[in-house]
Design a protein around this motif. Structure first.
Motif, PDB file in Angstrom:
ATOM      1  N   ASP A  80       0.855  -1.227  -0.071  1.00  0.00           N
ATOM      2  CA  ASP A  80      -0.005  -0.083   0.123  1.00  0.00           C
ATOM      3  C   ASP A  80       0.901   1.417  -0.155  1.00  0.00           C
ATOM      4  O   ASP A  80       1.614   1.439   0.982  1.00  0.00           O
ATOM      5  CB  ASP A  80      -0.790  -0.149   1.224  1.00  0.00           C
ATOM      6  CG  ASP A  80      -1.782   1.014   1.272  1.00  0.00           C
ATOM      7  OD1 ASP A  80      -1.397   2.178   0.535  1.00  0.00           O
ATOM      8  OD2 ASP A  80      -2.649   1.048   2.136  1.00  0.00           O
ATOM      9  N   GLY A  81       0.965   1.816  -1.225  1.00  0.00           N
ATOM     10  CA  GLY A  81       1.965   2.962  -1.375  1.00  0.00           C
ATOM     11  C   GLY A  81       1.881   4.163  -0.413  1.00  0.00           C
ATOM     12  O   GLY A  81       2.702   4.660   0.159  1.00  0.00           O
ATOM     13  N   GLU A  82       0.493   4.182   0.024  1.00  0.00           N
ATOM     14  CA  GLU A  82       0.249   5.470   0.761  1.00  0.00           C
ATOM     15  C   GLU A  82       0.602   5.233   2.005  1.00  0.00           C
ATOM     16  O   GLU A  82       1.026   6.320   2.739  1.00  0.00           O
ATOM     17  CB  GLU A  82      -1.162   5.961   0.728  1.00  0.00           C
ATOM     18  CG  GLU A  82      -1.761   7.269   1.401  1.00  0.00           C
ATOM     19  CD  GLU A  82      -1.009   8.198   0.747  1.00  0.00           C
ATOM     20  OE1 GLU A  82      -0.333   9.093   1.453  1.00  0.00           O
ATOM     21  OE2 GLU A  82      -1.166   8.580  -0.507  1.00  0.00           O
ATOM     22  N   ASN A  83       0.626   4.034   2.540  1.00  0.00           N
ATOM     23  CA  ASN A  83       0.875   3.738   4.175  1.00  0.00           C
ATOM     24  C   ASN A  83       2.424   3.005   4.040  1.00  0.00           C
ATOM     25  O   ASN A  83       2.875   3.400   5.177  1.00  0.00           O
ATOM     26  CB  ASN A  83      -0.120   2.653   4.559  1.00  0.00           C
ATOM     27  CG  ASN A  83      -1.499   3.396   4.575  1.00  0.00           C
ATOM     28  OD1 ASN A  83      -1.559   4.522   5.237  1.00  0.00           O
ATOM     29  ND2 ASN A  83      -2.598   2.828   4.234  1.00  0.00           N
ATOM     30  N   ASP A  84       2.758   2.360   3.205  1.00  0.00           N
ATOM     31  CA  ASP A  84       4.036   1.555   3.205  1.00  0.00           C
ATOM     32  C   ASP A  84       5.100   2.272   2.871  1.00  0.00           C
ATOM     33  O   ASP A  84       6.426   2.112   3.146  1.00  0.00           O
ATOM     34  CB  ASP A  84       4.020   0.248   2.688  1.00  0.00           C
ATOM     35  CG  ASP A  84       3.017  -0.790   3.037  1.00  0.00           C
ATOM     36  OD1 ASP A  84       2.622  -0.531   4.542  1.00  0.00           O
ATOM     37  OD2 ASP A  84       2.501  -1.596   2.497  1.00  0.00           O
ATOM     38  N   LEU A  85       4.861   3.303   1.835  1.00  0.00           N
ATOM     39  CA  LEU A  85       5.965   4.014   1.078  1.00  0.00           C
ATOM     40  C   LEU A  85       5.551   5.619   1.304  1.00  0.00           C
ATOM     41  O   LEU A  85       5.474   6.114   0.066  1.00  0.00           O
ATOM     42  CB  LEU A  85       6.098   3.641  -0.394  1.00  0.00           C
ATOM     43  CG  LEU A  85       6.776   2.037  -0.407  1.00  0.00           C
ATOM     44  CD1 LEU A  85       6.828   1.640  -1.642  1.00  0.00           C
ATOM     45  CD2 LEU A  85       8.191   1.760   0.112  1.00  0.00           C
ATOM     46  N   THR A  86       5.078   6.034   2.359  1.00  0.00           N
ATOM     47  CA  THR A  86       4.659   7.387   2.481  1.00  0.00           C
ATOM     48  C   THR A  86       5.505   8.286   2.040  1.00  0.00           C
ATOM     49  O   THR A  86       5.225   9.381   1.590  1.00  0.00           O
ATOM     50  CB  THR A  86       4.239   7.583   4.041  1.00  0.00           C
ATOM     51  OG1 THR A  86       3.677   6.606   4.612  1.00  0.00           O
ATOM     52  CG2 THR A  86       3.521   9.010   4.190  1.00  0.00           C
ATOM     53  N   TYR A  87       6.895   8.165   2.181  1.00  0.00           N
ATOM     54  CA  TYR A  87       7.965   9.104   1.747  1.00  0.00           C
ATOM     55  C   TYR A  87       7.818   9.198   0.152  1.00  0.00           C
ATOM     56  O   TYR A  87       7.966  10.380  -0.294  1.00  0.00           O
ATOM     57  CB  TYR A  87       9.201   8.711   2.252  1.00  0.00           C
ATOM     58  CG  TYR A  87       9.961   7.490   1.388  1.00  0.00           C
ATOM     59  CD1 TYR A  87      10.447   7.652   0.202  1.00  0.00           C
ATOM     60  CD2 TYR A  87       9.565   6.149   2.052  1.00  0.00           C
ATOM     61  CE1 TYR A  87      10.938   6.386  -0.320  1.00  0.00           C
ATOM     62  CE2 TYR A  87       9.844   5.078   1.331  1.00  0.00           C
ATOM     63  CZ  TYR A  87      10.773   5.091   0.141  1.00  0.00           C
ATOM     64  OH  TYR A  87      11.119   3.896  -0.352  1.00  0.00           O
TER      65      TYR A  87
END
Length: 199
Positions: free
Chosen positions: A33-40
């Protein structure tokens, strides 16, 4: 624990001793989940879009499922991708399960970049060109099409183009176009006169 860092055309693996080489390994992987796992990444897209202030379009990107799989199976870079190819040909069910999970992750990741402000997205298939014709369609192109099918097509009233890139994949440009991507691209060693009729 393997970090599914999908940025660019490479897979970031924090511990090279941990690889994905069995169905159990695949089943243990999360869908990113890009928004949560790869917030940066999403934060960076928003910041860059703001800084560009409409001067040039912002392109989001990810490695392709096959390219990401090569790093996950090999445990890093490889000259011949021998372990990854062996898994694909000897245990295709396992490889397809891995590629499907990666396709789901990449789709979510690119859509999150689009929501954050990316105005086009590109899928980098760096190692698809190392496959033969049939294997390319089965293990690389099939999953890039799955991604294209699941991408957000319009945002803020404008179309969001999808670009496919396969290194050394000039022979598959027509097949890449058939995925529904807006721009199939390849860097290859073909002479100009061999491709000029298609340009």
């Amino acid at each position: 624990e393997i970090s599914l860092g999908l940025v660019g055309s490479e897979m970031c693996i924090r511990d090279s001793r941990k690889t994905v080489r069995s169905m159990a390994d695949v089943e243990a992987l999360p869908v990113v989940d890009g928004e949560n796992d790869l917030t940066y990444v999403c934060d960076a897209v928003r910041a860059i879009r703001s800084a560009l202030n409409g001067r040039v379009p912002l392109i989001g990107f990810s490695g392709s499922p096959w390219t990401l799989a090569t790093y996950m199976v090999e445990g890093g870079g490889s000259k011949d991708h021998a372990r990854c190819k062996a898994l694909a040909f000897d245990e295709p069910e396992t490889m397809h399960a891995l590629l499907d999970k990666l396709a789901q992750s990449v789709t979510a990741y690119l859509n999150d970049q689009i929501r954050a402000g990316a105005q086009a997205v590109q899928i980098f298939d760096t190692w698809g060109g190392a496959l033969g014709h049939r294997a390319y369609r089965e293990f690389s192109l099939r999953y890039m099409k799955q991604i294209v099918d699941g991408l957000i097509k319009e945002r803020d009233g404008r179309r969001v183009p999808a670009i496919l890139f396969t290194k050394n994949g000039g022979q598959w440009l027509d097949a890449m176009a058939d995925t529904g991507a807006d721009a199939p691209v390849s860097y290859t060693h073909l002479r100009a006169h061999e491709t000029e009729a298609d340009l």
